[in-house]
Structures are given as C-alpha cells and as structure tokens.
Design a protein around this motif. Structure first.
Motif, short mmCIF file in Angstrom:
data_model
loop_
_atom_site.label_atom_id
_atom_site.label_comp_id
_atom_site.label_asym_id
_atom_site.label_seq_id
_atom_site.Cartn_x
_atom_site.Cartn_y
_atom_site.Cartn_z
N THR A 378 0.90 -1.38 0.10
CA THR A 378 -0.03 -0.10 0.01
C THR A 378 0.77 1.27 0.09
OG1 THR A 378 -0.16 -0.07 2.44
CG2 THR A 378 -1.79 -1.00 0.97
N PRO A 404 -5.01 3.40 0.89
CA PRO A 404 -5.05 1.92 1.63
C PRO A 404 -3.86 1.96 2.87
CG PRO A 404 -3.84 2.27 -0.49
CD PRO A 404 -4.61 3.66 -0.12
N PRO A 407 -3.37 -4.29 3.19
CA PRO A 407 -3.92 -5.13 2.21
C PRO A 407 -4.16 -6.43 2.95
CG PRO A 407 -1.47 -4.99 2.12
CD PRO A 407 -1.87 -3.91 3.01
N VAL A 416 -9.03 -4.48 1.50
CA VAL A 416 -7.97 -3.33 2.25
C VAL A 416 -8.65 -2.70 3.24
CG1 VAL A 416 -8.21 -1.55 0.40
CG2 VAL A 416 -5.93 -1.81 1.39
#
Length: 445
Positions: A378, A404, A407, A416
């Motif tokens: 991310t 994000p 994940p 996410v």
C-alpha cells in the motif's frame, strides 16, 4: 347558411377554443423533475430523469448534488458534482465515494417569466440513495493478521477505548466476533498467534492474555513481573519470553516461575519463528537489524535461560531498513519485508534482496504476500496499491477509493483497510508514533 357550412364553422370554432385551452393549461403547469431510473454498482451510479417544463420557464442551472456519509447521525452537506446542459436527462457518476450511504439529487435554478417581474426559484428532485454494508473503524487498527487455519478470516487489533480484538470474515464481509479488554492504551501494539489456534496479547504492565482464536474465549491470563514496562514478548512452548524495558525475562506458564535474567536486550519486536526459535527486530539507529534466537528444551533454569543467536552477518544497513510496525512474512517464512522503503530480507543470510523504494521511489504503509509470493504494497499518501511478482517486478497498479493501509489477500480476492484521509508515517527508528486518528473502512473490490 346551409346546414353543412354551419357544421364546418362549429368544428373550426371548437378546434380554436380547444387549442387555446390546451395552450393555457401547458403554460400553467409547474416545472417538474421525475427520476425515472437509478442504477448502482461498485464503481458507478447512473441517474435518468424526465423534465416537464412549461413555456415561459427558463432553466438557468441544472446540477447534480451528492452527499456521502457513514451513519444517519453524521452531518454532511450536499456538494455539487456536475453542472449540466438544461436539456440533459442522464448523469453517470464514475467516482462513487466509498461510504455506507451515498445520496443524489437533481437541483434546478430557474426563472419563471410568466410572472412579472420574473421570479427566480430552485427546484429539487427527490433524493435517491445508494446504500451498502461497510465494515468501519473509528481509528486505523494497530495490527491485522490472517488466521493460519481460515484463509478468509483476519484478526484486527483496535486499541480505541478499552481496546478490542475483532474478527473479520471476508466471505461474509462483516465482523463476526469482538473481544473487549480493560484499557486499550496499555495494550501492546502487536499480538501473536501461537500453535495455530491461540492468540497471545500483552499489556505494558505485564498482563498477558491467552485467547482461543476460534471463539475469542480467554483460556488463561498470566501476570509477569514488571519493574518498568513490557515492550516486547513472545511464546515458545510453556515459556513466555519478554523484555522489561531493556532486560530479558521469562515466565514459565506451567510452574509460574518468573525470572529476570539480568541480560540486556533491546529488541523492538519478538515473535515465534518455529517451535524452538524466536524472531527479533531491532529498529533504532545504531542497532538496526534482525535476528533469530534458538532455545533448546531444558535450557531454561530457575535462574537463567540461555539462547543461540543465528545472525552473525553484521551487515551494515541503511536507515529506515527495519520497522517493527511494518512487516510481513511470505508464506514459507523464508523472506520478510519491512519498513516504509519495502526492504525484503532473506532469512537464510539476513541480507536485503531488494528495496521496493529503489524500484518505484515510493514509501509504503503495509505489505502482504499471496500463496504465489506475489507481493501487495500500500502506497503512502496515494489511493494506490502496488502488486509485484516474485521477481519484484511491478506488474499491476491497483486504484482504490480509500487511502490503503492494510492489504488483505483472501480467497475472494484482494480487500484492504483504508482511510478516509491519508496517513503519514516515517520511521520507528526516529520514534514516530504508529497511532492514526483517521476513520477507515474495509474496502472490497
């Protein structure tokens, strides 16, 4: 005048009268908007409408307004997202916010010239609402860990208020269990799953909880002796190894023996590597590295607990190479990735194989491997996830609606935990706090 001519005159007269009446009626009808179709999907909302406009009414502005919120009690004003031609009857929103409730309305500003002087007024359509179930958090969680037995289940540490351990089922897309504690501010930032079915979570005062990861029932509670604060711990068999600030200690869960060894130890994170070895991360400047310690059966006595260290590489690392708040294992536990720079270490020689920052020039927040050793990372400050293949080639850039953070690779695809605002994190090494007061949610694709 004969009858035929008289008949035709009457027909013409009635036609004129009917035409005038119809024209008068149309001029007195109100301006009206009717939403005829409202279609929704993950990425798109489409609105169709019909407009009834009498003569003498001039549309000055036709706009689409949208409101996005996550609760009924939340006050969020409508915002203008489109200004359209007055004869338009369809709008498609390709940037739908990721919220529980997204409302749309059509707003018309018009001048009614049938009145002297002309009257300026506003007409709004009925609200149309796109609702969906979203798992939300008031703050960014401190840890997200996949269950070793159930590939679609994740355990999430939320230190808000009393502190909570939350179980997320990705198939159902909901939280299926929650366990509350006494004071979230005292909880360690990391928990551990031991023997595939037990969660161990500690607080800074030395209380360690042993929890069944299936039903979240407390199996046992241990109280370790602390003179300062517990800042790292791990479990091998019946022994809990922990640091009382910078001192190595251990607690035997079978006998209740609690030993302060007097050894100096400054690991910033500990966890089991296998049944006899502990993995340790060291993050502060001048002591940046990782290690594996082995404890063989019977080497813990009532006064000491010896260990063997396996990291003798003495590799000089760059700053921001290790971070106890940011790391993930691959499936075989042969590699670990850590830090905002995405440093990937091979556990066989403790050396860096690759730095993702050298590939992309980006800083990252968290990582996750899938079963094929593809890597999801991310990106900080962007609504983007990078996917790398096992050779660390960037093979996909995944766009997200939220910023994000964590994940989660599941059998149902990627999910996410992301924030409604971005988070900036620099380094454990320089004492940056991993605590973000940002509302977030689990984004599904």
């Amino acid at each position: 005048m004969d009858y035929t001519k008289y008949k035709y005159l009457l027909i013409i007269l009635f036609a004129i009268l009917f035409s005038c009446s119809e024209s008068d009626d149309s001029n007195t009808l109100p301006l009206a908007i009717t939403v005829s179709k409202f279609e929704t999907s993950y990425n798109q909302v489409k609105i169709n409408w019909e407009l009834s406009r009498p003569k003498g009414v001039i549309i000055q502005e036709l706009t689409i307004q949208r409101q996005a919120k996550n609760s009924e009690n939340e006050f969020v004003p409508f915002e203008k997202i489109a200004n359209l031609p007055s004869n338009e009857t369809v709008f498609v929103d390709n940037e739908v916010p990721y919220n529980s409730e997204v409302s749309y309305k059509i707003v018309i500003t018009y001048a009614d010239e049938r009145i002297s002087p002309a009257k300026i007024a506003v007409l709004e359509s009925e609200n149309k609402i796109f609702s969906r179930d979203i798992v939300k958090f008031d703050k960014v969680p401190f840890q997200v860990l996949k269950d070793p037995n159930q590939t679609d289940v994740y355990h999430i540490l939320d230190k808000e208020s009393t502190g909570f351990l939350k179980k997320y089922n990705s198939v159902q897309n909901k939280l299926t269990d929650t366990k509350a504690f006494k004071d979230g501010s005292l909880l360690n930032n990391k928990f551990q799953i031991v023997n595939n079915n037990e969660i161990f979570l500690a607080d800074t005062k030395g209380v360690i909880y042993k929890i069944n990861n299936n039903n979240y029932q407390t199996i046992a509670t241990y109280s370790c002796k602390i003179t300062n604060r517990l800042n790292a711990f791990s479990v091998l068999g019946n022994i809990i190894y922990y640091q009382d600030k910078d001192t190595w200690c251990y607690y035997d869960t079978n006998t209740g023996i609690n030993i302060n060894t007097g050894w100096g130890s400054n690991a910033d994170y500990l966890e089991p590597y296998n049944s006899t070895k502990l993995f340790a991360l060291y993050c502060y400047n001048g002591n940046n590295g990782l290690n594996i310690f082995e404890f063989t059966s019977g080497n813990c006595t009532s006064s000491s607990c010896s260990r063997t260290s396996y990291n003798h590489s003495n590799t000089l690392l760059q700053a921001n190479s290790i971070d106890a708040n940011i790391f993930a294992w691959n499936t075989s536990k042969s590699k670990i990735i850590t830090s905002i720079n995405g440093c990937i270490f091979n556990i066989n020689d403790f050396k860096i194989e690759k730095r993702l920052y050298d590939i992309t020039g980006k800083h990252y927040f968290q990582f996750a491997f899938d079963n094929q050793d593809n890597l999801y990372a991310t990106v900080q400050g962007e609504k983007t996830i990078h996917k790398f293949n096992p050779n660390y080639e960037l093979i996909e850039v995944i766009k997200t609606k939220l910023y994000p953070f964590y994940p989660m690779v599941t059998n149902n695809g990627l999910k996410v935990i992301g924030g409604y605002e971005s988070a900036s994190y620099w380094s454990f090494e320089y004492g940056y706090s991993f605590d973000f007061n940002i509302k977030c949610a689990i984004e599904t694709f």
